[in-house]
Write an enzyme that holds these catalytic residues in place. Sequence first.
Site, PDB file in Angstrom:
ATOM      1  N   ASP A 120      -7.953  -7.515  -7.783  1.00 18.01           N
ATOM      2  CA  ASP A 120      -9.295  -7.530  -7.788  1.00 18.01           C
ATOM      3  C   ASP A 120      -9.723  -8.389  -8.744  1.00 18.01           C
ATOM      4  OD1 ASP A 120      -9.574  -5.504  -5.804  1.00 18.01           O
ATOM      5  OD2 ASP A 120      -9.989  -3.899  -7.310  1.00 18.01           O
ATOM      6  N   ASP A 139     -12.708  -6.024  -0.488  1.00 18.04           N
ATOM      7  CA  ASP A 139     -13.702  -5.240  -0.678  1.00 18.04           C
ATOM      8  C   ASP A 139     -15.022  -5.346  -0.132  1.00 18.04           C
ATOM      9  OD1 ASP A 139     -11.494  -3.700  -1.837  1.00 18.04           O
ATOM     10  OD2 ASP A 139     -12.049  -4.647  -3.966  1.00 18.04           O
TER      11      ASP A 139
END
Length: 167
Positions: A120, A139
Amino acid sequence: MRNLPRAGFAAAAALFLADQLSKWAVTRPLGIDSLGDSQTITSFFDLRFVPNIGISLGLLPADGHLTRWALVLLTGAIAVGVAVWMTREKNPADQVALGFVLGGAIGNILDRIRLGYVVDFCDLHIGEWRPFLVFNVADAAITVGVLVLLVRALLVREKPPVENSHA
């Protein structure tokens, strides 16, 4: 044999490639590849490396070998379910939304298989306030796909086909 949802699979492939390319660009050429590494892009957006060992919102942390592979199997099964749903879906907009979900899911699954965690790096914030957890392209794609499906399911009414009757 039914026609495969080409637009849905094309969206899945494009999102998968965008996700993997963005993760590569951040961790390799930009060198943001260790916890705590970051680079300010704007006053509200930073690139910040966060290895995510759980699923959404840090739930179900898979910090051991067994839990890692269990999470890979669980998310893999969900991805297969999304792919099957997409092949049965008749609405092209829903096929593309499902493609977003599928492409994002496969991108995150590949990270977990290769690295043991999901990379991330997108950090949106207002000053020190961070309304979102650090996320990635996969995401975002999953979120957009699910939101499109929800909006269409709750707010868009398809008109039934008009029957042609000759009385």
